[in-house]
Design an enzyme around this catalytic site. Structure first.
Site, PDB file in Angstrom:
ATOM      1  N   GLN A 160      11.534  -1.368  12.177  1.00 47.56           N
ATOM      2  CA  GLN A 160      10.980  -1.826  10.904  1.00 47.56           C
ATOM      3  C   GLN A 160      12.053  -2.444  10.005  1.00 47.56           C
ATOM      4  O   GLN A 160      11.850  -3.500   9.407  1.00 47.56           O
ATOM      5  CB  GLN A 160      10.317  -0.638  10.188  1.00 47.56           C
ATOM      6  CG  GLN A 160       9.617  -0.982   8.887  1.00 47.56           C
ATOM      7  CD  GLN A 160       8.915   0.233   8.251  1.00 47.56           C
ATOM      8  OE1 GLN A 160       8.964   1.343   8.797  1.00 47.56           O
ATOM      9  NE2 GLN A 160       8.280   0.021   7.115  1.00 47.56           N
ATOM     10  N   ASP A 182       0.356   7.355  10.482  1.00 46.77           N
ATOM     11  CA  ASP A 182       0.807   5.971  10.696  1.00 46.77           C
ATOM     12  C   ASP A 182       2.227   6.026  11.290  1.00 46.77           C
ATOM     13  O   ASP A 182       3.218   5.860  10.598  1.00 46.77           O
ATOM     14  CB  ASP A 182       0.789   5.231   9.354  1.00 46.77           C
ATOM     15  CG  ASP A 182       1.218   3.780   9.481  1.00 46.77           C
ATOM     16  OD1 ASP A 182       1.100   3.223  10.585  1.00 46.77           O
ATOM     17  OD2 ASP A 182       1.675   3.216   8.476  1.00 46.77           O
ATOM     18  N   GLU A 206      11.852  10.295   4.336  1.00 49.25           N
ATOM     19  CA  GLU A 206      12.115  10.868   3.012  1.00 49.25           C
ATOM     20  C   GLU A 206      12.576  12.322   3.105  1.00 49.25           C
ATOM     21  O   GLU A 206      13.488  12.733   2.397  1.00 49.25           O
ATOM     22  CB  GLU A 206      10.831  10.801   2.165  1.00 49.25           C
ATOM     23  CG  GLU A 206      10.350   9.389   1.867  1.00 49.25           C
ATOM     24  CD  GLU A 206       8.901   9.393   1.431  1.00 49.25           C
ATOM     25  OE1 GLU A 206       8.008   9.284   2.298  1.00 49.25           O
ATOM     26  OE2 GLU A 206       8.653   9.519   0.210  1.00 49.25           O
ATOM     27  N   GLU A 252      -0.896  10.334   6.001  1.00 47.34           N
ATOM     28  CA  GLU A 252      -1.837   9.534   5.229  1.00 47.34           C
ATOM     29  C   GLU A 252      -3.254  10.089   5.418  1.00 47.34           C
ATOM     30  O   GLU A 252      -3.523  10.861   6.334  1.00 47.34           O
ATOM     31  CB  GLU A 252      -1.827   8.059   5.685  1.00 47.34           C
ATOM     32  CG  GLU A 252      -0.462   7.395   5.620  1.00 47.34           C
ATOM     33  CD  GLU A 252      -0.501   5.877   5.757  1.00 47.34           C
ATOM     34  OE1 GLU A 252      -1.577   5.275   5.547  1.00 47.34           O
ATOM     35  OE2 GLU A 252       0.564   5.306   6.071  1.00 47.34           O
ATOM     36  N   HIS A 295       6.329   7.927  -2.954  1.00 53.05           N
ATOM     37  CA  HIS A 295       6.799   7.354  -1.689  1.00 53.05           C
ATOM     38  C   HIS A 295       7.471   6.002  -1.920  1.00 53.05           C
ATOM     39  O   HIS A 295       8.576   5.742  -1.417  1.00 53.05           O
ATOM     40  CB  HIS A 295       5.628   7.204  -0.709  1.00 53.05           C
ATOM     41  CG  HIS A 295       5.981   6.476   0.552  1.00 53.05           C
ATOM     42  ND1 HIS A 295       6.826   7.010   1.499  1.00 53.05           N
ATOM     43  CD2 HIS A 295       5.628   5.247   1.011  1.00 53.05           C
ATOM     44  CE1 HIS A 295       6.974   6.138   2.500  1.00 53.05           C
ATOM     45  NE2 HIS A 295       6.252   5.064   2.229  1.00 53.05           N
ATOM     46  N   GLU A 313       3.917   9.008   9.251  1.00 55.47           N
ATOM     47  CA  GLU A 313       3.523   8.835   7.859  1.00 55.47           C
ATOM     48  C   GLU A 313       2.258   9.650   7.648  1.00 55.47           C
ATOM     49  O   GLU A 313       1.240   9.424   8.317  1.00 55.47           O
ATOM     50  CB  GLU A 313       3.310   7.351   7.508  1.00 55.47           C
ATOM     51  CG  GLU A 313       4.643   6.601   7.426  1.00 55.47           C
ATOM     52  CD  GLU A 313       4.538   5.194   6.871  1.00 55.47           C
ATOM     53  OE1 GLU A 313       3.420   4.634   6.818  1.00 55.47           O
ATOM     54  OE2 GLU A 313       5.602   4.659   6.484  1.00 55.47           O
ATOM     55  N   THR A 324      -1.588   4.401  15.872  1.00 52.28           N
ATOM     56  CA  THR A 324      -1.990   5.063  14.627  1.00 52.28           C
ATOM     57  C   THR A 324      -2.995   6.135  15.041  1.00 52.28           C
ATOM     58  O   THR A 324      -3.971   5.819  15.724  1.00 52.28           O
ATOM     59  CB  THR A 324      -2.670   4.071  13.661  1.00 52.28           C
ATOM     60  OG1 THR A 324      -1.779   2.974  13.418  1.00 52.28           O
ATOM     61  CG2 THR A 324      -3.039   4.737  12.352  1.00 52.28           C
ATOM     62  N   ARG A 349      11.343   3.348  12.368  1.00 52.17           N
ATOM     63  CA  ARG A 349      12.096   2.922  11.175  1.00 52.17           C
ATOM     64  C   ARG A 349      13.179   1.902  11.479  1.00 52.17           C
ATOM     65  O   ARG A 349      13.437   1.012  10.669  1.00 52.17           O
ATOM     66  CB  ARG A 349      12.725   4.140  10.496  1.00 52.17           C
ATOM     67  CG  ARG A 349      11.734   5.170   9.998  1.00 52.17           C
ATOM     68  CD  ARG A 349      10.795   4.599   8.951  1.00 52.17           C
ATOM     69  NE  ARG A 349       9.839   5.609   8.513  1.00 52.17           N
ATOM     70  CZ  ARG A 349       8.722   5.330   7.857  1.00 52.17           C
ATOM     71  NH1 ARG A 349       8.417   4.074   7.571  1.00 52.17           N
ATOM     72  NH2 ARG A 349       7.909   6.291   7.495  1.00 52.17           N
ATOM     73  N   LYS A 406       4.899  -0.709  13.549  1.00 56.30           N
ATOM     74  CA  LYS A 406       3.697   0.045  13.176  1.00 56.30           C
ATOM     75  C   LYS A 406       2.550  -0.119  14.177  1.00 56.30           C
ATOM     76  O   LYS A 406       1.570   0.619  14.093  1.00 56.30           O
ATOM     77  CB  LYS A 406       3.189  -0.449  11.815  1.00 56.30           C
ATOM     78  CG  LYS A 406       4.190  -0.343  10.686  1.00 56.30           C
ATOM     79  CD  LYS A 406       4.204   1.045  10.116  1.00 56.30           C
ATOM     80  CE  LYS A 406       4.984   1.076   8.807  1.00 56.30           C
ATOM     81  NZ  LYS A 406       4.898   2.387   8.166  1.00 56.30           N
ATOM     82  N   ASP A 457      -3.493  -1.000   5.926  1.00 57.03           N
ATOM     83  CA  ASP A 457      -2.715   0.134   5.430  1.00 57.03           C
ATOM     84  C   ASP A 457      -2.160  -0.188   4.051  1.00 57.03           C
ATOM     85  O   ASP A 457      -1.588  -1.249   3.834  1.00 57.03           O
ATOM     86  CB  ASP A 457      -1.578   0.461   6.406  1.00 57.03           C
ATOM     87  CG  ASP A 457      -0.996   1.840   6.144  1.00 57.03           C
ATOM     88  OD1 ASP A 457      -1.759   2.729   5.682  1.00 57.03           O
ATOM     89  OD2 ASP A 457       0.205   2.048   6.395  1.00 57.03           O
TER      90      ASP A 457
END
Ligand code: MN
Length: 437
Positions: A260, A253, A384, A221, A153, A219, A277, A257, A273, A146
């Site tokens: 993480q 993904d 975000e 992607e 971002h 996420e 996925t 948080r 993570k 990844d």
């Protein structure tokens, strides 16, 4: 190149915007699976429970194994390459074979071709309604990497967690930052995902607790699938890197948080993570994406020589994220953005990945990194979009979200908009189930 020679090239003919299919559903201007697209996937249905290769067209799937049995698909290779439960063996045959299959399918599905159009019995054998089919992972994925290639971002995350004045670390503008992900937990769209358990460090306590993730996120992607590997010790040059790419998928993904934030120093994400996925089931080939090639953003400073390429290497691919709470009739679109503004290109990612001599293999999956735009409604994560929970998002039909609630269904959608047709990716869907505490 003259128009006449353009039209005599069968590969260019597959991209003719005026081309239409005898299958009416493929000609809808909003249909992802136009005759210009022809993405590859692995499906099964009630009639035949064996996962096998197919190509999406309109609201149907062309059964490539059945087409082969019917003698309608010439292939200079093993007959059962399309009867296997992954596309790896087909992809390994190389780009000339992918292109030959694309050209043959484009001709068979063309409105002017009577072979299938006028033979209902034959059509019944080789066309499966999408609504009757289950989709499977399109490829066996030997490795998943990844990247972190959206400047917006990376700037948002750096602003939130480090220093707004120095949001981008100095290495970010010099190389496509990435990490080695977990291939075993890549799942196909539609697979439910359990909220992960793990270590959480609450701000008012000295030691972490063990518990269910409280800041579960997406996420947005894309991912590309390696179509031609490289040998250990033999890097892929940036200028040739796209020759090694079979095609693209949408990729979610999923990210925990809070897990993480506690675990990522000093080696980067791990459990936050690796729990899942999700990828979309149809691989859209670079051959289908070619008309949507556009210039990538200007890169300053100029990348080191091994990361340089000439020409255009971005793709104009519109992207959306939708959230539907459990039991809700309607989903709320929570983000709209575009892949074309990604700072580092797929070619640069692959060149950088292999510059050390690292080998890649057919089926390897490379995630783009979260795709965020400049506008607050174009951010590719809830982190975000809600600025780490400080600005809840209002949902249609009431309610609000900071992070994902159990029962929420998250959908990624993406498409390239042509003149009167789309080359689309379909959707990448996952519903969150409660943690297995
Ligand atoms: Mn990611």
């Amino acid at each position: 190149m003259s128009m006449a020679s353009d039209l005599s090239n069968p590969l260019l003919q597959t991209r003719d915007p005026a081309k239409r299919s005898w299958l009416a559903s493929a000609n809808d201007a909003a249909c992802d699976f136009s005759i210009q697209n022809l993405p590859f996937g692995i499906f099964s249905d009630q009639r035949n429970g064996a996962p096998r290769a197919g190509v999406a067209i309109g609201d149907a799937i062309v059964d490539l194994a059945a087409l082969r049995v019917a003698g309608l698909l010439a292939l200079d290779a093993d007959d059962d390459v399309f009867s296997r439960p992954s596309l790896n063996a087909f992809v390994a045959l190389g780009r000339d074979v992918w292109r030959s299959v694309r050209v043959q399918l484009s001709a068979l599905l063309d409105a002017a071709c009577s072979t299938l159009r006028d033979d209902a019995a034959l059509r019944a054998r080789v066309l499966v309604p999408m609504s009757d089919a289950a989709m499977h992972l399109p490829v066996d994925i030997p490795g998943y990497t990844d990247f972190y290639s959206s400047k917006e971002h990376a700037t948002n995350v750096g602003t939130m967690f480090r220093d707004p004045k120095n949001a981008l670390l100095p290495n970010w503008s010099e190389m496509p930052i990435g990490y080695n992900g977990r291939a075993s937990s890549v799942v196909v769209s539609g697979t439910p995902v359990c909220r992960p358990m793990g270590q959480l460090k609450l701000p008012d306590q000295d030691r972490p607790i063990y518990g269910a993730c409280r800041k579960l996120d997406i996420e947005l992607e894309t991912g590309f699938i390696v179509g031609r590997g490289n040998a250990l010790g033999e890097p892929i040059a940036c200028a040739q890197a796209e020759d090694h790419i079979f095609g693209m998928v949408l990729l979610n993904d999923w990210s925990a948080r809070d897990i993480q934030q506690w675990e990522y120093v000093p080696l980067g994400p791990f459990n936050a993570k690796t729990f899942a996925t999700t990828i979309s089931p149809w691989i859209v080939t670079l051959d289908a994406l070619e008309p949507f090639r556009v210039a990538q953003p200007e890169q300053t400073p100029e990348p080191l020589p091994y990361l340089r390429h000439t020409g255009d290497h971005a793709f104009d691919l519109a992207l959306e994220v939708r959230l539907r709470p459990e039991g809700a009739d309607a989903a709320t679109t929570i983000a709209r953005t575009n892949f074309k503004q990604m700072y580092w290109t797929m070619a640069q990612q692959l060149a950088h990945h292999t510059v050390s001599g690292c080998n890649t293999r057919v089926g390897d999956l490379m995630g783009s990194g979260t795709i965020s735009g400049a506008a607050p409604d174009s951010f590719g994560s809830l982190l975000e979009l809600t600025w780490n929970g400080a600005r809840p998002l209002a949902l249609e039909g009431g309610g609000a979200r900071t992070f994902i609630v159990d029962g929420d269904e998250l959908t990624l959608a993406g498409w390239c908009q042509g003149d009167g047709y789309r080359v689309g990716f379909g959707t990448c869907v996952g519903k969150i189930l409660p943690a297995r505490g």
